[in-house]
Scaffold this motif. Structure first.
Motif, PDB file in Angstrom:
ATOM      1  N   ASP A   1       0.852   7.584 -10.564  1.00 36.06           N
ATOM      2  CA  ASP A   1       1.222   7.788 -11.968  1.00 36.06           C
ATOM      3  C   ASP A   1       0.713   6.590 -12.775  1.00 36.06           C
ATOM      4  OD1 ASP A   1       2.473   9.095 -14.162  1.00 36.06           O
ATOM      5  OD2 ASP A   1       4.202   7.805 -13.936  1.00 36.06           O
ATOM      6  N   GLY A   2       1.604   5.724 -13.196  1.00 38.03           N
ATOM      7  CA  GLY A   2       1.182   4.552 -13.945  1.00 38.03           C
ATOM      8  C   GLY A   2       1.135   3.323 -13.063  1.00 38.03           C
ATOM      9  N   LEU A   3       0.485   2.285 -13.570  1.00 38.21           N
ATOM     10  CA  LEU A   3       0.466   1.015 -12.849  1.00 38.21           C
ATOM     11  C   LEU A   3       1.695   0.183 -13.194  1.00 38.21           C
ATOM     12  CD1 LEU A   3      -3.333   0.200 -13.169  1.00 38.21           C
ATOM     13  CD2 LEU A   3      -2.116   1.264 -11.252  1.00 38.21           C
ATOM     14  N   ILE A   4       2.015   0.102 -14.481  1.00 35.19           N
ATOM     15  CA  ILE A   4       3.225  -0.590 -14.925  1.00 35.19           C
ATOM     16  C   ILE A   4       3.941   0.312 -15.928  1.00 35.19           C
ATOM     17  CG2 ILE A   4       4.192  -2.623 -16.070  1.00 35.19           C
ATOM     18  CD1 ILE A   4       1.679  -4.166 -15.284  1.00 35.19           C
ATOM     19  N   ASP A   5       5.222   0.534 -15.733  1.00 33.73           N
ATOM     20  CA  ASP A   5       6.057   1.250 -16.695  1.00 33.73           C
ATOM     21  C   ASP A   5       7.212   0.347 -17.102  1.00 33.73           C
ATOM     22  OD1 ASP A   5       4.582   3.528 -16.870  1.00 33.73           O
ATOM     23  OD2 ASP A   5       5.963   4.820 -15.773  1.00 33.73           O
ATOM     24  N   VAL A   6       7.312   0.079 -18.405  1.00 33.08           N
ATOM     25  CA  VAL A   6       8.398  -0.728 -18.964  1.00 33.08           C
ATOM     26  C   VAL A   6       9.224   0.221 -19.821  1.00 33.08           C
ATOM     27  CG1 VAL A   6       8.980  -2.736 -20.373  1.00 33.08           C
ATOM     28  CG2 VAL A   6       6.927  -2.768 -18.938  1.00 33.08           C
ATOM     29  N   ARG A   7      10.356   0.712 -19.286  1.00 33.05           N
ATOM     30  CA  ARG A   7      11.027   1.844 -19.895  1.00 33.05           C
ATOM     31  C   ARG A   7      12.487   1.534 -20.225  1.00 33.05           C
ATOM     32  NH1 ARG A   7       9.983   7.157 -16.417  1.00 33.05           N
ATOM     33  NH2 ARG A   7      11.975   6.479 -15.564  1.00 33.05           N
TER      34      ARG A   7
ATOM     35  N   MET B   1      10.244  -0.384 -14.425  1.00 36.60           N
ATOM     36  CA  MET B   1      11.538  -0.954 -14.797  1.00 36.60           C
ATOM     37  C   MET B   1      12.224  -0.047 -15.806  1.00 36.60           C
ATOM     38  SD  MET B   1      10.060  -4.308 -16.843  1.00 36.60           S
ATOM     39  CE  MET B   1       8.685  -4.583 -15.708  1.00 36.60           C
ATOM     40  N   ASP B   2      13.493   0.228 -15.555  1.00 38.18           N
ATOM     41  CA  ASP B   2      14.334   1.042 -16.434  1.00 38.18           C
ATOM     42  C   ASP B   2      15.557   0.220 -16.816  1.00 38.18           C
ATOM     43  OD1 ASP B   2      12.565   3.096 -16.044  1.00 38.18           O
ATOM     44  OD2 ASP B   2      13.976   4.470 -15.092  1.00 38.18           O
ATOM     45  N   GLY B   3      15.519  -0.391 -17.998  1.00 38.83           N
ATOM     46  CA  GLY B   3      16.660  -1.169 -18.453  1.00 38.83           C
ATOM     47  C   GLY B   3      16.750  -2.555 -17.854  1.00 38.83           C
TER      48      GLY B   3
ATOM     49  N   VAL C   1       0.845  -1.195   0.000  1.00 40.66           N
ATOM     50  CA  VAL C   1       0.000   0.000   0.000  1.00 40.66           C
ATOM     51  C   VAL C   1       0.882   1.248   0.000  1.00 40.66           C
ATOM     52  CG1 VAL C   1      -1.803   1.273   1.219  1.00 40.66           C
ATOM     53  CG2 VAL C   1      -1.799  -1.235   1.246  1.00 40.66           C
ATOM     54  N   GLY C   2       0.627   2.121  -0.993  1.00 42.07           N
ATOM     55  CA  GLY C   2       1.320   3.399  -1.021  1.00 42.07           C
ATOM     56  C   GLY C   2       2.708   3.359  -1.624  1.00 42.07           C
ATOM     57  N   GLY C   3       3.024   2.331  -2.375  1.00 35.78           N
ATOM     58  CA  GLY C   3       4.335   2.237  -3.005  1.00 35.78           C
ATOM     59  C   GLY C   3       4.398   1.038  -3.927  1.00 35.78           C
ATOM     60  N   GLY C   4       5.617   0.698  -4.373  1.00 36.99           N
ATOM     61  CA  GLY C   4       5.732  -0.397  -5.319  1.00 36.99           C
ATOM     62  C   GLY C   4       7.160  -0.866  -5.464  1.00 36.99           C
ATOM     63  N   PHE C   5       7.536  -1.232  -6.697  1.00 38.45           N
ATOM     64  CA  PHE C   5       8.838  -1.824  -6.957  1.00 38.45           C
ATOM     65  C   PHE C   5       9.507  -1.138  -8.140  1.00 38.45           C
ATOM     66  CE2 PHE C   5       6.195  -5.201  -5.116  1.00 38.45           C
ATOM     67  CZ  PHE C   5       6.968  -5.541  -4.001  1.00 38.45           C
ATOM     68  N   PHE C   6      10.848  -1.044  -8.059  1.00 38.68           N
ATOM     69  CA  PHE C   6      11.655  -0.482  -9.137  1.00 38.68           C
ATOM     70  C   PHE C   6      12.730  -1.488  -9.523  1.00 38.68           C
ATOM     71  CE2 PHE C   6      15.434   1.756 -10.650  1.00 38.68           C
ATOM     72  CZ  PHE C   6      14.905   2.511 -11.686  1.00 38.68           C
ATOM     73  N   LEU C   7      12.850  -1.734 -10.839  1.00 36.82           N
ATOM     74  CA  LEU C   7      13.851  -2.645 -11.369  1.00 36.82           C
ATOM     75  C   LEU C   7      14.769  -1.837 -12.279  1.00 36.82           C
ATOM     76  CD1 LEU C   7      11.405  -4.455 -10.497  1.00 36.82           C
ATOM     77  CD2 LEU C   7      12.057  -6.006 -12.322  1.00 36.82           C
ATOM     78  N   GLY C   8      15.997  -1.656 -11.838  1.00 38.68           N
ATOM     79  CA  GLY C   8      16.916  -0.785 -12.548  1.00 38.68           C
ATOM     80  C   GLY C   8      17.686  -1.472 -13.661  1.00 38.68           C
ATOM     81  N   SER C   9      18.614  -0.747 -14.245  1.00 40.39           N
ATOM     82  CA  SER C   9      19.365  -1.221 -15.400  1.00 40.39           C
ATOM     83  C   SER C   9      20.121  -2.506 -15.073  1.00 40.39           C
ATOM     84  CB  SER C   9      20.349  -0.144 -15.860  1.00 40.39           C
ATOM     85  OG  SER C   9      21.099  -0.593 -16.966  1.00 40.39           O
TER      86      SER C   9
END
Length: 690
Positions: A197-203, A179-181, A139-147
């Motif tokens: 913002d978005g639900l899923i970002d594949v960037r 995810m960024d890279g 709740v109130g956050g998520g996950f980031f997958l970097g390069s």
């Protein structure tokens, strides 16, 4: 086999079996096994073998679609299944394990409120983060997958409520998953909603991503792909319910391959949220859109002038505005196998099946209910308990009641292996990063003289012979390298790599290679049932190289046709000798190809072993890609028996070797096919990795 070797029956429809690990298939044109589909990552050793042996199926699950393919040094997407299963209930513990260097299966058991709001945990490689039933909430956050982050599964979670009060929020980049890279990521069975913002970002060149069976709702931006000038992203998006989201449903910018199928896009009438568009192919994207359902969506399918978009089979109900397509995209089945659901069924399928499942994440390895597996290690260099596979088999106690895993370290083991009938529940498992790393090989043939006199015969020539029930093999190669050219004076060139004569044999992620009679699927006796399930594997040969009387399924695998010893192209894929009222050989969801001449191979012929007229041989080939090597009349007689008096049929095959129905090419009706699914073959047995 010593010989030179339709009537499809109706049965009630049954739900198709869904087991274990979805297939990572090579491209349809790929030959042999140059691209490996190894079951484990490069770091998997005997510890991982023991850890996964007793793990529940959801902890060892792996992705389908583009996430299942091999690239960038990663063999498919299986997350943290080579590591420990840990349970977390706090943000601190979740962050500890998600950011660790080691692989983990992380079970979220409860609601974790992120602090500060908008916090995105920086997940590292080789992780599975899974909700415990329907109780796992972020709740109130998520996950980031970097390069460079890779091999990550985010599954069965509810990620929600980072919304900051501004509908089209430009100030708070609070996504559920960003995810960024990154590469090799599987997002499955989640409920994602109401983020800032978005639900899923594949960037930023993220690739080899599969997004499946999720609910995405109540957000301005559902799902964005791109933010790069490079055209590298390969992504599969299937069976997602996207409802009450205004834009990016998804927006796909500069994707090399975007495959969208069986999604349900819904704009509910009478609400404040109005869709501006549905699926969007932007930039230089190549998109294939299949069998989706659009309900009330404005501008359901749109494309840029520079993008390509091929669409087929979708349903549009109450939609308005742009519905576009154009250009040539790509053939998804050239990359992996998949099965489409009818578009009309998609809303009901996803309303009942998308989002978190109570059956996922709710059983820990310690609570499986069976005794933990015993692990015996084999290593040629002496750095194990045994230096040969047979020595480890010999060490298994007779009539053992629980699983014994024989963990075989990388190397070539030139030996004959036999698992006798009184040693059930044995798993032989390679521990290398590739199934090609661990090889069991020998070169006996039917006519090879035995030391005590006589010859081995076809069945006796097997490199590996399995006579014990509940046997499993995975992540290794079993070969017979008998040299036909050098042994032309020898009578009997049949040379079996693997012979099974048992029930509940599970072959998962293996290569079985030879020439004539490669894979013998037998039973302990004519009156006994013998079921074999092979998936995510390769079988290589030329004459009758999948044969026998067992009830056998080759599922989501590659069957590679091979030239004869003299360079000619001629052969038969299957030679069933099925007893009447039994199931024979089923090839499903697979690929048949090889470096052989066009129209030179039969799919099969009917083997009435010993001239037994009571037999009723059966082969069904369905939902499989056939190369041009397959003859236009793909079935053949054998031993004076007409194949038309036995059971040979196809259903919805594709590729240059497929053909339409005729008296020489029987095709199942939809009703008949409903009774010839994988589950019909396996009955009360559900193969599970152990």
């Amino acid at each position: 086999m010593t010989e030179t070797r339709n009537r499809p029956r109706h049965r009630r429809s049954r739900t198709a079996l869904a087991v274990g690990v979805p297939l990572a298939l090579t491209a349809a044109g790929t030959l042999a096994y140059g691209t490996d589909l190894g079951l484990f990552g490069a770091d998997a050793q005997q510890k991982a073998s023991a850890a996964t042996a007793a793990a529940p199926a959801w902890a060892t699950a792996a992705a389908d679609g583009f996430a299942s393919l091999n690239s960038r040094g990663q063999n498919g997407t299986y997350g943290g299944r080579d590591g420990q299963i840990v349970t977390v209930k706090t943000q601190a513990d979740l962050e500890k394990y998600a950011t660790a260097a080691e692989p983990y299966v992380i079970v979220v058991a409860g609601t974790i409120n992120m602090n500060p709001v908008g916090k995105e945990i920086k997940v590292q490689s080789d992780k599975t983060i899974v909700g415990s039933g329907t109780s796992g909430h972020i709740v109130g956050g998520g996950f980031f997958l970097g390069s460079g982050v890779h091999n990550v599964i985010i599954r069965n979670l509810t990620i929600r409520d980072a919304y900051q009060g501004v509908w089209n929020d430009k100030d708070h980049d609070f996504d559920a998953v960003q995810m960024d890279g990154a590469h090799h990521v599987w997002i499955d069975h989640n409920d994602l909603r109401h983020m800032a913002d978005g639900l899923i970002d594949v960037r930023k060149d993220s690739t080899n991503v599969t997004v499946s069976w999720n609910r995405l709702s109540n957000d301005n931006k559902a799902f964005g792909i791109g933010w790069t000038d490079n055209v590298v992203t390969d992504i599969t998006i299937h069976h997602n319910w996207i409802r009450e989201t205004e834009q990016r449903n998804p927006s796909t910018d500069n994707a090399a391959h975007a495959h969208l199928y069986n999604n349900f896009l819904e704009d509910v009438a009478g609400t404040d949220i109005k869709s501006s568009y549905g699926n969007y192919s932007r930039g230089k994207t190549k998109m294939v859109l299949e069998n989706s359902y659009f309900q009330g969506i404005n501008n359901p399918v749109i494309k840029d002038g520079t993008a390509t978009l091929v669409q087929r089979g979708s349903v549009f109900s109450g939609t308005s505005g742009r519905n576009e397509s154009g250009g040539t995209a790509f053939d998804p089945k050239a990359y992996y196998s998949y099965t489409l659901d009818a578009a009309a069924n998609v809303p009901s399928l996803l309303k009942s099946g998308a989002g978190p499942r109570s059956s996922i994440g709710t059983t820990t390895a310690a609570a499986v209910g069976t005794k933990a597996a015993t692990t015996l290690t084999v290593a040629k260099d002496g750095n194990g308990q045994y230096t040969s596979v047979q020595a480890a088999v010999n060490a298994v106690p007779a009539n053992n009641a629980s699983r014994v895993v024989i963990a075989v370290k990388p190397g070539t083991y030139r030996e004959v292996v036999k698992v006798p009938a009184n040693k059930p529940h044995v798993t032989i498992q390679g521990t290398g990063g590739s199934r090609k790393d661990t090889v069991i090989v020998y070169n006996n043939a039917s006519g090879t003289p035995k030391p005590g006199g006589g010859t081995y015969g076809t069945g006796g020539s097997a490199t590996v012979a399995v006579e014990a029930d509940d046997f499993q093999a995975r992540n290794l190669t079993i070969n017979n390298d008998f040299d036909e050219k050098a042994n032309q004076n020898l009578s009997g060139h049949q040379a079996v790599a693997l012979r099974t004569a048992a029930d509940k044999v599970f072959l998962d992620g293996v290569i079985v290679g030879g020439d004539q009679d490669t894979l013998l699927v037998d039973t302990a006796s004519k009156d006994k049932l013998g079921r074999v399930y092979m998936k995510n594997s390769y079988v290589i040969g030329n004459v009758d190289f999948i044969f026998g009387r067992a009830t056998a399924v080759i599922d989501r695998s590659v069957i590679t046709l091979k030239k004869r010893w003299d360079g000619t192209s001629a052969g038969y894929v299957t030679a069933p000798s099925t007893a009447a009222n039994r199931k024979g050989i089923l090839i499903a969801n697979s690929t048949v190809n090889g470096d052989v001449s066009d129209r030179s191979f039969f799919l099969g012929r009917n083997w009435h072993a010993g001239g037994d007229a009571t037999l009723d041989p059966q082969t069904t080939v369905r939902n499989t890609t056939l190369s041009a090597a397959i003859k236009t009349t793909p079935w053949s007689d054998m031993g004076g028996f007409s194949w038309k008096d036995d059971r040979f049929a196809e259903y919805k095959n594709t590729g240059a070797g497929a053909g339409s129905a005729s008296s020489d090419r029987p095709q199942l009706t939809d009703a008949q096919a409903g009774g010839q699914e994988v589950a019909d073959w396996l009955g009360d047995w559900t193969p599970t990795a152990s």
